[in-house]
Design a protein around this motif. Sequence first.
Motif, PDB file in Angstrom:
ATOM      1  N   UNK A  92       1.022  -1.176  -0.051  1.00 36.94           N
ATOM      2  CA  UNK A  92      -0.035  -0.063   0.023  1.00 36.94           C
ATOM      3  C   UNK A  92       1.050   1.301   0.020  1.00 36.94           C
ATOM      4  N   UNK A  93       0.089   2.255  -0.423  1.00 34.78           N
ATOM      5  CA  UNK A  93       1.135   3.768  -0.297  1.00 34.78           C
ATOM      6  C   UNK A  93       1.526   4.068   0.791  1.00 34.78           C
ATOM      7  N   UNK A  94       2.645   4.603   0.962  1.00 36.69           N
ATOM      8  CA  UNK A  94       3.151   5.215   2.367  1.00 36.69           C
ATOM      9  C   UNK A  94       1.977   5.872   2.930  1.00 36.69           C
ATOM     10  N   UNK A  95       2.027   5.767   4.339  1.00 35.91           N
ATOM     11  CA  UNK A  95       0.889   6.587   5.034  1.00 35.91           C
ATOM     12  C   UNK A  95      -0.582   5.967   5.377  1.00 35.91           C
ATOM     13  N   UNK A  96      -0.606   4.609   4.685  1.00 38.72           N
ATOM     14  CA  UNK A  96      -1.878   4.085   4.722  1.00 38.72           C
ATOM     15  C   UNK A  96      -2.110   3.813   6.188  1.00 38.72           C
ATOM     16  N   UNK A  97      -3.234   3.820   6.307  1.00 42.04           N
ATOM     17  CA  UNK A  97      -3.885   3.522   7.668  1.00 42.04           C
ATOM     18  C   UNK A  97      -3.613   1.822   8.266  1.00 42.04           C
ATOM     19  N   UNK A  98      -3.388   1.393   9.407  1.00 39.36           N
ATOM     20  CA  UNK A  98      -3.485   0.486   9.798  1.00 39.36           C
ATOM     21  C   UNK A  98      -4.704  -0.573   9.625  1.00 39.36           C
ATOM     22  N   UNK A  99      -4.685  -1.769   9.631  1.00 36.67           N
ATOM     23  CA  UNK A  99      -6.074  -2.119   9.463  1.00 36.67           C
ATOM     24  C   UNK A  99      -6.574  -2.777  10.768  1.00 36.67           C
ATOM     25  N   UNK A 100      -7.231  -1.744  11.536  1.00 34.34           N
ATOM     26  CA  UNK A 100      -7.795  -2.079  12.775  1.00 34.34           C
ATOM     27  C   UNK A 100      -9.023  -2.912  12.795  1.00 34.34           C
ATOM     28  N   UNK A 101      -9.583  -3.245  11.657  1.00 34.31           N
ATOM     29  CA  UNK A 101     -10.529  -4.239  11.692  1.00 34.31           C
ATOM     30  C   UNK A 101     -10.011  -5.536  11.774  1.00 34.31           C
ATOM     31  N   UNK A 131       4.257 -14.730  11.376  1.00 36.76           N
ATOM     32  CA  UNK A 131       3.728 -13.890  12.138  1.00 36.76           C
ATOM     33  C   UNK A 131       4.259 -12.458  11.435  1.00 36.76           C
ATOM     34  N   UNK A 132       5.256 -12.538  10.702  1.00 39.08           N
ATOM     35  CA  UNK A 132       5.720 -11.198   9.992  1.00 39.08           C
ATOM     36  C   UNK A 132       4.883 -10.918   9.095  1.00 39.08           C
ATOM     37  N   UNK A 133       4.244 -11.900   8.186  1.00 34.01           N
ATOM     38  CA  UNK A 133       3.166 -11.526   7.175  1.00 34.01           C
ATOM     39  C   UNK A 133       2.017 -11.151   7.816  1.00 34.01           C
ATOM     40  N   UNK A 134       1.367 -11.230   8.896  1.00 36.07           N
ATOM     41  CA  UNK A 134       0.387 -10.822   9.671  1.00 36.07           C
ATOM     42  C   UNK A 134       0.669  -9.419  10.189  1.00 36.07           C
ATOM     43  N   UNK A 135       1.833  -9.125  10.391  1.00 36.75           N
ATOM     44  CA  UNK A 135       2.324  -7.684  10.875  1.00 36.75           C
ATOM     45  C   UNK A 135       2.042  -6.738   9.653  1.00 36.75           C
ATOM     46  N   UNK A 136       2.432  -7.286   8.459  1.00 38.56           N
ATOM     47  CA  UNK A 136       2.346  -6.699   7.520  1.00 38.56           C
ATOM     48  C   UNK A 136       1.073  -6.230   6.937  1.00 38.56           C
ATOM     49  N   UNK A 137       0.247  -7.202   7.259  1.00 36.18           N
ATOM     50  CA  UNK A 137      -1.415  -7.048   7.031  1.00 36.18           C
ATOM     51  C   UNK A 137      -1.976  -6.061   8.006  1.00 36.18           C
ATOM     52  N   UNK A 138      -1.573  -6.281   9.153  1.00 39.11           N
ATOM     53  CA  UNK A 138      -2.091  -5.078  10.130  1.00 39.11           C
ATOM     54  C   UNK A 138      -1.518  -3.843  10.039  1.00 39.11           C
ATOM     55  N   UNK A 139      -0.565  -3.683   9.226  1.00 39.69           N
ATOM     56  CA  UNK A 139       0.108  -2.244   9.038  1.00 39.69           C
ATOM     57  C   UNK A 139      -0.731  -1.943   7.740  1.00 39.69           C
TER      58      UNK A 139
END
Length: 456
Positions: free
Chosen positions: A10-19, A53-61
Motif C-alpha cells: 500500500x502507499x506510504x501513510x496508509x492506515x493500519x488495519x484496525x478491523x 507472524x511477519x506476514x500478519x504484521x504486514x497485513x495489520x500495517x
Amino acid sequence: MNFRGVGVPVAPGSDRNSGLEDLLEQAGWSRTQLANAVNRTAAEAGMTLKYDQSAVSHWLSGTQPRAQVRPVIVEVLERKLGRPVTSAEAGLRSPKPGRAADSTDTTDSLLDLGRADMDPSRRGVVAAGLYSAALAVPLFAGEAYADERERSVRPTGRIGAAEVATVRTMTDRIADILDELGAGHARPMAAAFLVNTVAPYLRASATGPVRRDMLSAASDLTYLTGWMAMYERAHGLGQQYYVKALRLAQEASDHVTYCRTLRGMSLQASNLRYGQKALELADSAAEAAPDAGPRLVAFLRGQQAHASSMVGERRRAFERLREAEVALSRADSRRESIGGYDQAAYQFHVAHVLYETRDLPGSIAALKTSLRVQPKQERQGRLHANAVMAQRQFEFGHIEEACTTWGTFLDDYVGLSSARGDEHFTTMRKRIAPYGKLRAARELQERSRQVAGMKG
C-alpha cells in the motif's frame, strides 16, 4: 498454488488495519496463530501457504493480502469466532465483483455449479472451495412457490409425471453405483445428469403439482450429489450442493428432503469436528420435521445424539439414542436408496456416541454390530466402517485385530473409487509402519504395497 509473498503493498501513510486487529483480539489469537490457521485452511483449497507472524504484521500495517488469500482469512476468522465475518469488517478489499455464488434463480446457480463440477479442467478448482462453518442456511418457509413461479420460468418444452419418474429412477441408479463403485465414479454422472437433463426439466413448463414433484426430485439428486462431494472430501463443493438442495426443497415444500439435507450438513460439520455447528444443524433438522415418519425421526435423532456427544452433552446424547431406537423399531421394512436409515446406521451412531464419551471397547463392539447387519451391497459404507473400526482397535492397542480389519477394508478398497477410502488407506499405512516385527503388520504392509501399485 504456492504463495509465499505477503500481499499487495500500500502507499506510504496508509492506515493500519484496525478491523483485522480487532478480530484478532476477539479471537484471542497471536499473529503466529492466525498465520498458521490461514496456512492450514488454505490447504483445503489446494493452496500451499507459508505465512508467519511477519506476514500478519504486514497485513495489520495496511498491506492487502493477495486476492486469492483474502477469502481464506475471512473463513478462518469465521470458524474461530463462530459467526459470519465480512471482508469489510476484516479490513480486506473484496475480490473483483462477479456473479454471486447463489443467485436468486436456483436453477441457474445449480446449472453453473454442475457445469463446473463436470468440467475436468475446472473440477479441481471447484472441489477445492472452502467449507464455511458460519454459513447461514435458508429457513423452510412452509409453503410451495412452484405455482407462483410457473409464469416466470423460461419454458424449454413441457414436462409431466414421466420426466419426474426419470429423475427419481436415475437418482436411485446413481445411489446404487455409489454403493458398488464409489463416489469417484458416481458423482461425475450425477453432475452431468443435473446439467443435461434436470436443469432443462426445471425450466420447462408444467402444472403446479408436476413442478413441485420435479423440484422435489431435483432436490433429492442434488442432496445426493452434495453427499458424494462431502464423502470425497470436497467439503466446500458439498456445502454448495447442500444449500441448493435446501432451496429446491423449499420451493417444492418438501419437508423430508429439506430435513434430510440439514442432517447431511450436520454430518459434514461433525466430520470436520465442528461439534456445536453439527448440533445446531441437527436440531434445526428435527425442528423442521414435526410430522416426520418414524424412520426419518430415527435418522434425525441419531445425528442429534452424535452431535450432542461431541459437545459433552452425554445425558442428552443417550436420550437421543433411545429415541432413535424406539422410532426405528416403529418403521416399516422398506429400504430407502437415498438417505435411508436402518439398524446398521443406528449402530454406527451408537459407536460414535460411545467413542466421544470415551467408551472405546463399547464403540468397537457397536461397529462390529453395525457391520454384521449392514446390507451386502453397500460396499462404500462397509469400507468406511471397517476403516473406522480398525483405527479404533489400533487405538485400543489391539494391533493384530486391527490388521485383520484393515485387511477386510482392503477387500473393498481395491474395487472402489473413493477419496475417503484413499485417506483411510494412507492412515493405515502410517499406523502400521512402526510395527514391522509383527507378522500381521508385515503381511498387511506387503498387501498394501500391492494395492498401492494397482491404484497408482
